[in-house]
Design an enzyme around this catalytic site. Structure first.
Site, mmCIF file in Angstrom:
data_model
loop_
_atom_site.group_PDB
_atom_site.id
_atom_site.type_symbol
_atom_site.label_atom_id
_atom_site.label_comp_id
_atom_site.label_asym_id
_atom_site.label_seq_id
_atom_site.Cartn_x
_atom_site.Cartn_y
_atom_site.Cartn_z
ATOM 1 N N LEU A 196 -1.390 -2.022 4.441
ATOM 2 C CA LEU A 196 -1.344 -2.259 2.999
ATOM 3 C C LEU A 196 -0.299 -1.309 2.421
ATOM 4 C CD1 LEU A 196 -5.117 -2.489 1.905
ATOM 5 C CD2 LEU A 196 -3.502 -4.375 2.220
ATOM 6 N N ASP A 197 0.555 -1.831 1.532
ATOM 7 C CA ASP A 197 1.549 -0.979 0.876
ATOM 8 C C ASP A 197 0.863 0.148 0.118
ATOM 9 O OD1 ASP A 197 3.558 -2.619 1.777
ATOM 10 O OD2 ASP A 197 3.767 -3.733 -0.092
ATOM 11 N N GLN A 198 1.597 1.197 -0.125
ATOM 12 C CA GLN A 198 1.050 2.346 -0.848
ATOM 13 C C GLN A 198 0.452 1.938 -2.190
ATOM 14 O OE1 GLN A 198 3.791 5.595 -1.349
ATOM 15 N NE2 GLN A 198 2.433 6.758 -2.692
ATOM 16 N N THR A 250 -0.649 -1.020 -3.077
ATOM 17 C CA THR A 250 -1.615 -2.116 -2.990
ATOM 18 C C THR A 250 -3.008 -1.564 -2.709
ATOM 19 O OG1 THR A 250 0.088 -3.628 -2.146
ATOM 20 C CG2 THR A 250 -2.206 -4.261 -1.799
#
Length: 313
Positions: free
Chosen positions: A137-139, A141
């Protein structure tokens, strides 16, 4: 030498005479790479309590056990951080990740990550495991994050992801009035040759498929449910921009018509991150062999954003 709890399989009558290797690979779905690794351990593979070669024939009722050595992430510093645990068993740890925190330490960023908090949590609980997130998961998100406790569990879920059997659902707030209430974006994605950290839709890119459905339409934005067939980096952000509806708060993949609007500026100020939340994650649980789903409710910042958008109608 310490081992995780063994993986146990009782040979049914219809598999009488099967080669042990076949049972391990076709029934327990142990990959060739993991099988080679298990064979090297002292008590890696046993039949009825006796270590065996994998070319023997098994009998009905045989108790096949696989043991893997315990591991730990010695390069990750334990740190007491708040963790929102949705579920934990001997196979998996499922978290609701906050926005703004990265999953794994990187060069120059060795603390304040999910990994630091998980290693500390396990240390306090007397659990010896290596930190193995099964997806990313992106930072910025938020949402459901699954962490495997053993190499076998990690391999099992990874294989499901390769076979497109893992169900990932997201909630995203996007700009504009979305005319089609549902649809599929089937556009290949690759790095931008001029800006390698950015992904773009390009004909010679990697296959990427995104499905979406409008949940709620506001005056200048919409809440959409998104589910993926593929897992390319920044896929949702790139595809929604390509559709003409970039995510609120997404500075990297915005469009000029939204970038300088007053509503965009106010929403970005209110949010401070891209409006993307990993709402649901589903897969066949490697321990129970049953379909399992985990849900992370919409976090407070996105709930506030939704109320503001509703009032702006």
């Amino acid at each position: 030498m310490s081992y995780y709890e063994p993986l146990v399989y009782i040979v049914p009558p219809e598999e009488e005479g099967f080669i042990l290797k076949t049972v391990l690979q076709k029934r327990l779905m142990v990959s060739r790479k993991l099988l080679s690794r298990i064979k090297l351990t002292e008590q890696g593979i046993t039949v009825n309590g006796v270590r065996q070669y994998i070319n023997i024939k098994v009998k009905a009722g045989d108790r096949v056990e696989i043991r893997m050595e315990e591991e730990q992430s010695e390069d990750i510093l334990p740190q007491d951080l708040p963790l929102h645990i949705l579920h934990e068993d001997e196979h998996l740890l499922i978290l609701a990740k906050d926005a703004g925190i990265i999953v794994h330490p990187t060069h120059g960023h060795y603390l304040n990550t999910i990994a630091n908090g998980v290693v500390y949590h396990w240390q306090q609980a007397g659990i010896t495991c290596r930190f193995r997130p099964v997806h990313r998961l992106d930072q910025e998100t938020s949402g459901v994050l699954a962490i495997a406790k053993t190499p076998y569990v990690h391999q099992q879920i990874s294989e499901q992801m390769i076979q497109h059997q893992v169900k990932k659902e997201y909630l995203a707030f996007v700009w504009g009035v979305v005319i089609a209430q549902s649809g599929t974006i089937n556009e290949p994605i690759d790095r931008d040759s001029e800006q390698p950290h950015i992904r773009i839709v390009t004909a010679d890119g990697y296959s990427a498929v995104t499905h979406y459905e409008v949940v709620e339409q506001f005056a200048h934005a919409a809440l959409v449910r998104i589910w993926l067939e593929t897992g390319r980096t920044h896929q949702i952000r790139v595809h929604m921009r390509h559709l003409g509806h970039p995510l609120l708060g997404d500075k990297m993949y915005t469009l000029p018509e939204f970038e300088h609007s007053l509503s965009a500026a106010e929403a970005s100020e209110r949010l401070g991150r891209q409006a993307l939340h990993a709402y649901k994650l589903g897969f066949v649980h490697p321990g129970t062999r049953e379909w399992t789903e985990f849900h992370a409710p919409l976090p407070a910042d996105l709930t506030v954003l939704q109320s503001w958008l509703q009032e702006s109608k």
